[in-house]
Structures are given as C-alpha cells and as structure tokens.
Design a protein around this motif. Sequence first.
Motif, PDB file in Angstrom:
ATOM      1  N   GLN A 100      -3.266   1.433  -6.775  1.00 38.64           N
ATOM      2  CA  GLN A 100      -2.499   0.882  -5.658  1.00 38.64           C
ATOM      3  C   GLN A 100      -1.952  -0.498  -6.002  1.00 38.64           C
ATOM      4  O   GLN A 100      -2.631  -1.314  -6.631  1.00 38.64           O
ATOM      5  N   ALA A 140       0.817  -1.215   0.000  1.00 35.49           N
ATOM      6  CA  ALA A 140       0.000   0.000   0.000  1.00 35.49           C
ATOM      7  C   ALA A 140       0.849   1.263   0.000  1.00 35.49           C
ATOM      8  O   ALA A 140       0.371   2.334  -0.387  1.00 35.49           O
ATOM      9  N   ALA A 186      -2.210  -6.150  -2.873  1.00 40.17           N
ATOM     10  CA  ALA A 186      -1.665  -6.584  -1.585  1.00 40.17           C
ATOM     11  C   ALA A 186      -0.789  -7.823  -1.759  1.00 40.17           C
ATOM     12  O   ALA A 186      -1.010  -8.656  -2.649  1.00 40.17           O
ATOM     13  N   SER A 191       3.162   2.246  -4.235  1.00 48.00           N
ATOM     14  CA  SER A 191       2.335   2.303  -5.432  1.00 48.00           C
ATOM     15  C   SER A 191       2.672   3.487  -6.329  1.00 48.00           C
ATOM     16  O   SER A 191       3.127   4.537  -5.847  1.00 48.00           O
TER      17      SER A 191
END
Length: 379
Positions: free
Chosen positions: A74, A66, A77, A69
């Motif tokens: 983004q 997070a 994960a 990016s």
Amino acid sequence: MGDIDVCIIGGGQAGLSTAFYLRRTNRERERGGLAPLSTVVLDARENPGGAWVDGWPSLHLFSPAAYSSLPGWQMPAWTGSDTPPASHVVAYLAAYEQRYDLPVRRPVRVTKVTEAGASDAEASGRLAVHTDAGTWLARAVVNTTGTWDRPFVPTVPGMAVFTGRQLHTHQYAGPEAFAGLKVAVVGGGNSGAQIAADLLPVAGRVHWVTSQPPRYLGDDVDGRVLFETATRAVADRAAGRPSKGVASLGDIVAVPAVRQARDRDGLRARPMFAHLTATGAVWPNGSTADLDAIVWATGFRPALRHLRHLGLATRDGHPCTLAPEGSPHPTRSASDPRVWFVGYGDWTGPASATLIGVSRPARDTAEAITAGLSAEVEL
C-alpha cells in the motif's frame, strides 16, 4: 543484453505491476521445481517514477493514498490536507521497485522491435528489442509505455501565424512563467480544468476553451468511485450485461483546486475558437481575445512507435487486442501473440491507466504469459 523470456518496455506503474506479478509467478514455478522466467524492465528515464516525474507542481491524485496503490504494498499515507501530490507518487514508485528488487534497467531507450534474425536458429520465433544499450531477444514483449511521451495537438487554422507561446500539457511546469499573461487553456478534461485553475490566480487573464461544455463529476466522486465503476463495467461485460463505464459519469473530477476555481473564482469554459491570428483568437460569433500563450491540454496517443516494424493490426489508432483465456482484460495483440499491452486505458482494461486499476490487467497478463511460455517449453 542477450536472450530473455519476457521484456517489459516501460518502468512506470504498469511496468512495475507487471514485473511484480511475473516475480510472483516465478516463485510459484520455483516451488514446483521449474526454472523461473527471465525478465527485464527497460525504462528510458534517468530515474524511477514514470510520467509522474514530469507532473506540474500542483498535480495531485484524485484519491487518498490507500486507494492509489500497486499490488503487494500500500502507498504510504499522505499527511497533507489534500490527496497525495505527484512527488509522493514518485517516491512510492521508486521505493516499490527497490522493495521487490524488480529487474529495471535505466536509462535504456527502445528504438524498435523487430523479428529476430532468421539466420539464427536459436532466435527463431523471438522478437528483437533494439535499444541504445544493445539488443535483447525476447519470447514475449509487454508494452507499458503509456501515452505521456506522445502528446496530441489538433490542427487549428492560424496556429502557424500565432506569435505567442504554444505548449502542451506535456511541457507545462507550473504557473510562474505565465504571471500577468493572457492565456488560453484548450481542453475540457481533467488536465485542462486543473491547469486553468492553476493559472487563474497568477495569469492576467485565463480563457478556458473546450469543444463541448465541461462535464463535472459529482463533488463526492473521486478515484475510488471511478475504480469501482470500472470494476462493475468489467463484470457486466463479462456477463453479457449492458454496462456503464467511467465515461458515463462525466469528464472532470472536481478536486479541491478545480472546485474553488469553479465556485469561488468564477472559472467558466468558453466554446472552441474558430481560428488564431498573430496576436490572439477569433470565435465563430466574431468575438476576439488577445493572447500571449496557449496551453494545449488536448490529450495523448499511445507511445508505440517502436512497434511500427511489426505491422500489428490496429483499430481507432491503437493495436487490436484480445483478452487471454479466463480474463476480461484485452491485453494481448490480436495479430501477434508475443506482444502485450498493459496500462493504456479502456482498450487494455477499464481504469488500467490508473495506479489502482492497473493491477488486475497486469496480473492476468503475467499469468497468461507464464502459462503460454511454459506450454511452449513442454512442447
């Protein structure tokens, strides 16, 4: 090939960020009834991912996904126990350029940038970007080539007589080739610490050699803190206040592997040796060590040889740059307003060589180029 408004050289994180913002300014131009600026991104690599493609297998980011990016999207994960590995970054960058349909051409290697031919009136004032796939004539050139392709190795007495293997971080592909060997890792930054930690469980002996005692950041410091520190430094400088940059915190981010090597496995740095022999190293106090290999984790220089024909003004080994109006990020050449630099670190903006930190310099550069080229058309 042919005429282009903006030519971006380099298709890694800085090139993609700049292309993203040029794409956004083009949409604003189109909404205002103006023609978009034509853009091309020239990347010498066969595949997407920039220099992350060449990272050694254990290389990980300093921060969670997070906080790593590029603008607009983004990073997905990462579900592993550590921060994302280099392979996750490569996949993200490949998906990013597809998601935004960025105009990347590869593999195209830029050989030089020159003034366009004076005999061609239509090319007047443009730069000729010469490549192994032809020549583009550009009104603005943005260099985002980073440093990975220009490794730096210092001159040390005895290097020529040492019979063991010598390689740079640029060539390091993991610890397996060093199993059982006596290895010196030279360099007190993040790469040196991480490679020494990587080799420690496998090599017969690891000598971590640094010119100064290593400076660790606090164990709770990661890329998020570094970015926040760099952001404050930019604001302080813009306001004329004294600033403390990232370098004031220390040199080495104590990622889990480095912490383990330091605290559990006994990794310690030695001072720099005085010279090499055919079979090893000699320190100033007369102590010696036999070596089979040396890994030079001694940094990089900007990969800008393609600009040598332009005669740009330089300082401290890199082109002199100025910040465009309204921006704190010095990305514009001080001697040629058609030439720009994004993503090289402090001299183009604090933290601009990182995934999260490159966004703001890229945005300011794209907006300044768009405004400048639009003004030229109006004239």
